[in-house]
Design a protein around this motif. Structure first.
Motif, PDB file in Angstrom:
ATOM      1  N   ILE A   1       0.874  -1.176   0.000  1.00  0.00           N
ATOM      2  CA  ILE A   1       0.000   0.000   0.000  1.00  0.00           C
ATOM      3  C   ILE A   1       0.906   1.219   0.000  1.00  0.00           C
ATOM      4  O   ILE A   1       1.820   1.324   0.828  1.00  0.00           O
ATOM      5  CB  ILE A   1      -0.921   0.039   1.230  1.00  0.00           C
ATOM      6  N   VAL A   2       0.668   2.137  -0.916  1.00  0.00           N
ATOM      7  CA  VAL A   2       1.420   3.388  -0.996  1.00  0.00           C
ATOM      8  C   VAL A   2       0.443   4.522  -0.733  1.00  0.00           C
ATOM      9  O   VAL A   2      -0.609   4.606  -1.379  1.00  0.00           O
ATOM     10  CB  VAL A   2       2.094   3.556  -2.377  1.00  0.00           C
ATOM     11  N   LEU A   3       0.790   5.387   0.220  1.00  0.00           N
ATOM     12  CA  LEU A   3      -0.053   6.526   0.586  1.00  0.00           C
ATOM     13  C   LEU A   3       0.626   7.825   0.178  1.00  0.00           C
ATOM     14  O   LEU A   3       1.859   7.924   0.217  1.00  0.00           O
ATOM     15  CB  LEU A   3      -0.288   6.552   2.101  1.00  0.00           C
ATOM     16  N   GLY A   4      -0.174   8.816  -0.171  1.00  0.00           N
ATOM     17  CA  GLY A   4       0.377  10.120  -0.514  1.00  0.00           C
ATOM     18  C   GLY A   4      -0.682  11.013  -1.122  1.00  0.00           C
ATOM     19  O   GLY A   4      -1.867  10.665  -1.169  1.00  0.00           O
ATOM     20  N   ASP A   5      -0.236  12.177  -1.575  1.00  0.00           N
ATOM     21  CA  ASP A   5      -1.152  13.076  -2.268  1.00  0.00           C
ATOM     22  C   ASP A   5      -1.628  12.417  -3.555  1.00  0.00           C
ATOM     23  O   ASP A   5      -0.860  11.721  -4.227  1.00  0.00           O
ATOM     24  CB  ASP A   5      -0.454  14.403  -2.601  1.00  0.00           C
TER      25      ASP A   5
END
Length: 130
Positions: free
Chosen positions: A53-57
Motif C-alpha cells: 500500500i502506498v499513501l500520498g497526495d
C-alpha cells in the motif's frame, strides 16, 4: 457477517494505492520512480512482499495495471469507486480486532483485508528496493 459492495455515486478522493500478488513489483517500480523525482510517499508492505500500500497526495500516487486506488472511509481505506455494506464506520473496530491492529493501517477490498503498521516516515527508496 456478510459483506457486500456497491458502486459509489461519487468517488472518494484517492489517498493510497494497493497491489497484491504479481502487481506488487510494478507498483514498487513506479513508486521508486516517483520518490526519486520528489514525491513524498509513505508505504506499508506485507510479509514477503505479498502486498503493498502506498499513501500520498493524489497527484503523486504511483500507478500499476491491476492496482486499486483507495480513499478514506470511516478510518479504513476502501476502493475509491466502491462502498462496503455494512458501512466502513461499522466495520472499522471489528477489522482492527480481526487483524490485531490497534492503531494500524487497514485496507478493505472485495475479498481482501490488508493490515499493517501505519507508516510515519517518508518512504526510503533503498528500503523499498531491497
Amino acid at each position: 457477517m456478510s459483506l457486500r459492495w456497491r458502486r459509489r455515486d461519487a468517488p472518494l478522493p484517492a489517498a493510497a494505492v494497493a497491489a497484491s500478488g504479481a502487481v506488487v513489483a510494478e507498483l514498487r517500480e513506479d513508486t521508486l520512480l516517483r520518490v526519486t523525482t520528489g514525491a513524498r510517499l509513505l508505504a506499508c508492505a506485507g510479509r514477503e512482499r505479498s502486498w503493498l500500500i502506498v499513501l500520498g497526495d493524489q497527484a503523486d500516487l504511483p500507478w500499476a495495471d491491476g492496482a486499486v486506488y483507495l480513499g478514506w472511509d470511516g478510518g479504513v481505506l476502501v476502493p475509491t469507486l466502491e462502498q462496503p455494506w455494512p458501512c466502513a464506520d461499522l466495520l472499522r473496530d471489528p477489522l482492527r480486532r480481526l487483524t490485531d491492529q490497534q492503531a494500524g493501517l487497514i485496507a478493505l477490498l472485495p475479498g481482501l483485508v490488508l493490515a499493517g503498521p501505519m507508516p510515519r516516515e517518508p518512504l526510503d527508496p533503498d528500503r523499498l528496493a531491497s
